[in-house]
Structures are given as C-alpha cells and as structure tokens.
Design a protein around this motif. Structure first.
Motif, PDB file in Angstrom:
ATOM      1  N   VAL A 259       4.131  13.347  -1.143  1.00 63.16           N
ATOM      2  CA  VAL A 259       3.737  13.540  -0.947  1.00 63.16           C
ATOM      3  C   VAL A 259       3.852  15.649  -0.171  1.00 63.16           C
ATOM      4  O   VAL A 259       2.696  16.643  -0.949  1.00 63.16           O
ATOM      5  CB  VAL A 259       2.193  12.817  -0.511  1.00 63.16           C
ATOM      6  N   LEU A 260       4.159  15.834   0.618  1.00 68.78           N
ATOM      7  CA  LEU A 260       4.410  16.950   1.528  1.00 68.78           C
ATOM      8  C   LEU A 260       4.675  17.808  -0.296  1.00 68.78           C
ATOM      9  O   LEU A 260       4.741  18.942   0.229  1.00 68.78           O
ATOM     10  CB  LEU A 260       5.349  17.028   2.725  1.00 68.78           C
TER      11      LEU A 260
ATOM     12  N   PHE B  64       1.005   3.993   1.479  1.00 62.40           N
ATOM     13  CA  PHE B  64       1.094   4.416   2.951  1.00 62.40           C
ATOM     14  C   PHE B  64       2.148   3.667   4.089  1.00 62.40           C
ATOM     15  O   PHE B  64       2.044   3.582   5.420  1.00 62.40           O
ATOM     16  CB  PHE B  64       0.400   5.579   3.707  1.00 62.40           C
ATOM     17  N   GLY B  65       2.487   2.466   3.418  1.00 58.01           N
ATOM     18  CA  GLY B  65       3.058   2.060   4.063  1.00 58.01           C
ATOM     19  C   GLY B  65       4.715   2.117   4.809  1.00 58.01           C
ATOM     20  O   GLY B  65       4.980   1.815   6.043  1.00 58.01           O
TER      21      GLY B  65
ATOM     22  N   LEU C  33       0.959  -5.168   6.697  1.00 60.24           N
ATOM     23  CA  LEU C  33      -0.206  -4.541   7.857  1.00 60.24           C
ATOM     24  C   LEU C  33      -1.336  -5.396   8.262  1.00 60.24           C
ATOM     25  O   LEU C  33      -2.011  -5.442   9.107  1.00 60.24           O
ATOM     26  CB  LEU C  33       0.347  -3.894   8.125  1.00 60.24           C
TER      27      LEU C  33
ATOM     28  N   SER D 151      -1.979  -3.896   2.209  1.00 58.18           N
ATOM     29  CA  SER D 151      -0.364  -4.050   2.748  1.00 58.18           C
ATOM     30  C   SER D 151       0.116  -5.532   3.976  1.00 58.18           C
ATOM     31  O   SER D 151      -1.079  -5.923   4.281  1.00 58.18           O
ATOM     32  CB  SER D 151      -0.378  -2.842   3.799  1.00 58.18           C
TER      33      SER D 151
ATOM     34  N   ARG E  47      -3.727  11.865  -5.317  1.00 52.32           N
ATOM     35  CA  ARG E  47      -4.670  10.889  -5.110  1.00 52.32           C
ATOM     36  C   ARG E  47      -3.718   9.202  -4.844  1.00 52.32           C
ATOM     37  O   ARG E  47      -2.906   9.434  -5.649  1.00 52.32           O
ATOM     38  CB  ARG E  47      -5.366  10.580  -6.464  1.00 52.32           C
ATOM     39  N   SER E  48      -4.265   8.726  -4.002  1.00 51.75           N
ATOM     40  CA  SER E  48      -3.685   7.263  -3.769  1.00 51.75           C
ATOM     41  C   SER E  48      -4.676   6.478  -4.264  1.00 51.75           C
ATOM     42  O   SER E  48      -6.276   6.542  -3.776  1.00 51.75           O
ATOM     43  CB  SER E  48      -3.004   7.499  -2.363  1.00 51.75           C
TER      44      SER E  48
ATOM     45  N   THR F  39       7.240   5.928   5.366  1.00 47.03           N
ATOM     46  CA  THR F  39       7.405   7.121   5.439  1.00 47.03           C
ATOM     47  C   THR F  39       7.738   8.027   4.397  1.00 47.03           C
ATOM     48  O   THR F  39       7.938   9.018   3.826  1.00 47.03           O
ATOM     49  CB  THR F  39       8.406   7.289   6.319  1.00 47.03           C
TER      50      THR F  39
ATOM     51  N   ARG G 188       2.395  18.928  -2.758  1.00 51.45           N
ATOM     52  CA  ARG G 188       1.980  19.541  -1.861  1.00 51.45           C
ATOM     53  C   ARG G 188       1.819  21.154  -2.387  1.00 51.45           C
ATOM     54  O   ARG G 188       1.831  22.089  -2.334  1.00 51.45           O
ATOM     55  CB  ARG G 188       1.567  19.561  -0.552  1.00 51.45           C
TER      56      ARG G 188
ATOM     57  N   ASP H 163       1.170  -1.539   0.157  1.00 46.45           N
ATOM     58  CA  ASP H 163      -0.147   0.011  -0.154  1.00 46.45           C
ATOM     59  C   ASP H 163       0.943   1.141   0.530  1.00 46.45           C
ATOM     60  O   ASP H 163       1.529   1.132   0.516  1.00 46.45           O
ATOM     61  CB  ASP H 163      -1.202  -0.160   1.160  1.00 46.45           C
TER      62      ASP H 163
ATOM     63  N   THR I 184       4.885   9.294   2.567  1.00 41.92           N
ATOM     64  CA  THR I 184       4.751  10.803   2.844  1.00 41.92           C
ATOM     65  C   THR I 184       5.741  12.175   2.336  1.00 41.92           C
ATOM     66  O   THR I 184       5.018  13.194   2.395  1.00 41.92           O
ATOM     67  CB  THR I 184       4.634  10.878   4.516  1.00 41.92           C
ATOM     68  N   ASP I 185       6.552  12.122   2.449  1.00 40.55           N
ATOM     69  CA  ASP I 185       7.843  13.595   2.206  1.00 40.55           C
ATOM     70  C   ASP I 185       7.487  13.479   0.595  1.00 40.55           C
ATOM     71  O   ASP I 185       7.360  14.537   0.246  1.00 40.55           O
ATOM     72  CB  ASP I 185       9.042  12.858   2.226  1.00 40.55           C
TER      73      ASP I 185
ATOM     74  N   ALA J  27      -5.343   2.790  -3.032  1.00 40.10           N
ATOM     75  CA  ALA J  27      -5.470   1.896  -2.260  1.00 40.10           C
ATOM     76  C   ALA J  27      -4.907   0.414  -2.474  1.00 40.10           C
ATOM     77  O   ALA J  27      -5.499  -0.431  -3.665  1.00 40.10           O
ATOM     78  CB  ALA J  27      -5.931   2.055  -0.640  1.00 40.10           C
ATOM     79  N   ASN J  28      -3.704  -0.370  -1.576  1.00 39.60           N
ATOM     80  CA  ASN J  28      -4.308  -2.371  -1.399  1.00 39.60           C
ATOM     81  C   ASN J  28      -3.835  -2.588  -0.295  1.00 39.60           C
ATOM     82  O   ASN J  28      -3.406  -2.277   0.502  1.00 39.60           O
ATOM     83  CB  ASN J  28      -3.117  -2.244  -3.049  1.00 39.60           C
TER      84      ASN J  28
END
Lengths: 303, 303
Positions: free
Chosen positions: A115-116, A106-107, A134, A132, A126-127, A109, A119, A104, A112-113, A129-130
C-alpha cells in the motif's frame, strides 16, 4: 485502483460477494502465496497425492479457485511481492488490479508495504475486508474483548529456540488476558545445502501442530521457570477454523501436547485468568478430559 | 442446523458467497437487530428522511438486503434473542435456520448464549465467519498483533460516568499496546419517563462520535490523573470502516476531540508506545496536522 481482497479462511466460497465482483472485473488478479497454507505451491495443491494429508475443504487455491472466479490467477510468491511490487502495481493508476490475500488483507505487514508503494505511485487503494484468524478464533467461545497481543511460535531447531513469545505471554498473563498463539508454516523453504549450492529446490511444506506448539511452550517454561503458565494451565487447540472440518480441543497444555487435531492449520489459545463462567460453559464441551478441566479451572481461573 | 452467518461491516454485498448460499436455502432467516447501526429499526432505515444523515453505503438492511438475498428477513431484536431464543431455534433439529449478525457472529456475548441453548436442544451449529471491526481496524495500518484488550466507551450522563475503560487502557499501555475503543450505540432506547409509564416509545438512535469518545477519555484522565495518556497522545479515529466512505484521521486526542468524521459508525484506536516506524509511515498520511503528529511521535512512541 489496487484492490486488496480478503479471501477468508476455508475455501473459495469464503470470498465476499463484493470481493468476487472485484476479482471478476479486475485487469489482473494476484494471489499472495506464501503466508498461508491455502496458498502452497500451485502444482502441489492440484496433485491428489499431496492433498491426501490435507483437508480439501481448506484448499482455496488454483483449479477450484480459478474456475470459481472465472479468472486466471497469478501466483505472487514472497519474491514477487517484496521485490517485484512495481510489476504488480503496473498500470493500476488507470486499471484495476486485485491482490488476493487469505484471511484479511491487513493480517500481515507485507501488505502494508504494498500500500505504501502504491501511494508513492499515486495509485488509489481499496481493501475488501474478510475474516482473519484473529477474529475467527472467537469460534472457540472465548470473548475477543479479552485477548491480549497475538504471538507467533516458530519451529525450534537445535540451535534456535526463540522465546520472545514467552515474554509477550507473560505480559498478557499479568493482566489476565487470553493469548492467541499463531503457529509456524514453512512453505517453499530451502535446505541450507541447496541454498549454499544455489539450487532452487524446496523442502516439503511443514505446518506446526497444536501438540508441537504446546510442547515448545512447556519446554520454555521449564527453562525460564517464571511461572507464566504450567503444565496444567488450560488452553484451546483450534484446527481448520472456519471450515466444516473445524475441530476444537480444550485441555491442559500437557494434554494438548499429546493431542492430535488432524490436518493443518492449527492455532492455540492460552487462557487468561480473567476467563469467566460463560466462557467456561462454552468451552467445557470441547474438553479432552472434563475432570482435569474442572480441576484446572477451579485452581486458576475466574478467581 | 443453526447457522450463524457474519454479514461483514458495510453493505449487503459483504456477505460471503458461502453465507449467501446458506441464507438462500434456509427455512427461516433472522437478522440480529440491536448491536449494530446496520440493524436499526426497519421502518426507520427505509424512510428516506432518517437516512439523510446516514450513509446509504452503510445500510445493509431490509429492502436492499431482502431483495439481494431474495428472502424475507425476520428482525430479531434484543427481546427476541434474549427471551425468545426457542422461537428462533424452533425446528432447527431438522431444518436450517440462519441467524445473521453484522460483522462476525462471535463479536458479542449474546450469540454465545444462543449457541449454548442450541446445544441443549441438540441442534447442530455452524458459523460462517466474516470481518469484524476487531480485525478490520487493521485498515488503519496499525498491526493487529500489537493490540491489547478491546474496550467500550458508553455515553456519559450527569450521574453515570463509568471509567473502567481507563483501567483497561492503563493495562494495555503498561505493556506498550494499542487499544481499540468501541463506541456506544443507542438503538431502541426508551426514556425513563416512557419506561416508567410502560409506553413502548423509543428515542431516536444515537451513535457516539470519535470526538465524543476522545473528549470523554480526556475528561477521565483529567479526573484520575494517572498519566495513562495525555491530550497530545496519538490516536486514530476511524469512521465507516470497510465501506467506500471509510475515513481515517490520525491526531492527538485533543485534535480528535474537535474532529468531524461524518456519519457513523466510529471507532478509535489509542496508540501504544511500542508503535513502530512502519506503522508511523502508514498512518502519517491521515494526520490532521503532520507537525503535531511528528512532535507527539518523537515524544512518546517507538522509544
């Protein structure tokens, strides 16, 4: 638009129909190539020799993936993602860029960088999902509701044996929860010598096994002696979750330290004491030894 | 073979390519129709009136799904899954039966029961993983590694206000972890009167909102006064995760108790005190009020 597309866990057909549509129409397609086994070095993966030890069903990548997607895929290694993110994002204000991530998006970090940064550049994101590891670890039959925080286990060396995982497991255990232990993957690592000499030569990839993970856990319990778990605590070793070659083995840590679950990727779940009978009924089918399983269950769990 | 196929979270194109292949070639296709919004009553979902309040992008089901899959889909309600599992499994020793589940197949206990029954009947089982809210909640920008156990929030009534969620959150909070709160869905519920009279008449479906969830959390804190969280504790409300209509709102519980996140499904994450600065950078963009966000962050988090 920047699309973060989860690829799922096993092979190229684990992408969602929605994700595949994005990949097929994107201007450029990147593949995050350093946080998972599916994403080892492109040349290595297509060489039959290097696949001999691996499971073909696990190899999302490259040839099969490019032909399945019908697209050229640009490999994004750690350097590109962490330092060259503006190259990846170039033009994404107007055009679509797909960034593929095993599991997925967002597994880890790092994404996240990305995406930041998007922005900051006014790029919509857009993400897709799939699965993971977890959530796919639910295939063990352990209830996902009863998991505490996830921990990571690195390869110990003579001089580096970090035991912060032990403190995290202790916290989970104190409230009776299961702990998912994700194990180390070393891809594109340099030896100290090569690094010192500035040679871009990489070590063969290494994937930690369930046995190594269980051994290192016992080693740290031996050292810390806080009774967070014992050699007869129950755990489940999970290999190649989500593939047709998935293998689960339930046993004591001592048993798992001797178990061979075959090719990567492996993960381990240490059972929490709140484990209930429905979970027992499910996992007992994978017991390495039903007798030791029953003895440990009786001693520690669902009490 | 019994195939448990995860459908993902938003619409019919969230199925994986692998899952779609299974659906298209299976002898019979069942759709688990009671643990998720996507799976409300078939007639209701295809009626335009009942969709007015809902988001079309969320409706995996029926017409669009059957035409997308190119297959007839048999709706499996709670009764069929819990009492009629042998009907579902009938003939699966030789033929393929697909059992579709919104999200991931191992999100709910019931499917574990189905697998146990299949084992008794010597039916091989395979599962096709997909995103579940338990990992897709990573789209909030909070690190999945830092989540504790997941809790559920039911609709309170005058006489039934279960607060076991509070004890679970207390445990997570004691070790600084985030808590995902899954909120109640009432589908195909009977009124006491209809039940007493044996009338198979069902109440309209109800979906808890983030605002209701935050209010009930504050109500129980008010009652228990153990300081597990406060009206200015930070949380993230997440609506329609995984769809193009996804909406995230970060604020104090007091703010979220007033927030309107639109149509279902909703979820809420209560922040743990170990939340770190990278998470803050990500979620601040969704802040209902950046000033109260900053004030609460400074007071409680990453300290």
């Amino acid at each position: 638009m920047l699309y973060l597309v989860g690829l799922g866990l096993a092979d190229e057909t684990d992408i969602t129909v929605k994700g595949l549509e994005v990949v097929r129409r994107a201007e450029r397609v990147y593949l995050e190539a350093y946080t998972s086994i599916l994403l080892v070095d492109k040349a290595k993966l297509v060489s039959p020799q290097s696949l001999s030890g691996l499971d073909l069903a696990l190899t999302v990548l490259t040839v099969s993936q490019e032909s399945f997607y019908g697209r050229e895929v640009i490999i994004a290694d750690r350097e590109l993602v962490e330092s060259g993110s503006d190259d990846i994002l170039q033009g994404a204000q107007e055009k679509d860029v797909a960034f593929l991530v095993v599991g997925d998006p967002f597994g880890a970090t790092t994404h996240t960088d990305l995406v930041l940064r998007a922005r900051e550049l006014s790029i919509p994101v857009r993400s897709i999902a799939n699965a993971s590891i977890l959530n796919a670890i639910g295939a063990t039959g352990l209830q996902l509701y009863n998991f505490g925080q996830t921990v990571s286990m690195v390869f110990f060396t003579d001089t580096w044996r970090p035991s912060s995982f032990y403190d995290r497991i202790k916290e989970n255990a104190s409230i009776g929860l299961h702990t998912l232990v994700l194990v180390d993957i070393k891809v594109k690592e340099q030896s100290y010598e090569d690094m010192a000499r500035g040679r871009k030569v990489y070590q063969p990839p290494r994937y930690m096994t369930v046995a190594q993970c269980a051994s290192q856990m016992l080693e740290i319990e031996e050292e810390r002696k806080e009774g967070v778990y014992a050699s007869d605590s129950l755990a489940i070793g999970a290999a190649r979750v989500g593939s047709t070659e998935q293998k689960l083995a339930c046993g004591t840590l001592e048993e798992l330290a001797q178990a061979d679950l075959g090719p990567p990727l492996h993960s381990l779940v240490l059972l929490g004491k709140r484990a209930h009978d429905l979970e027992r009924d499910y996992i007992r089918a994978f017991a390495i030894n039903p007798d030791t399983f029953d003895a440990s269950w009786k001693m520690y769990y669902n009490s």
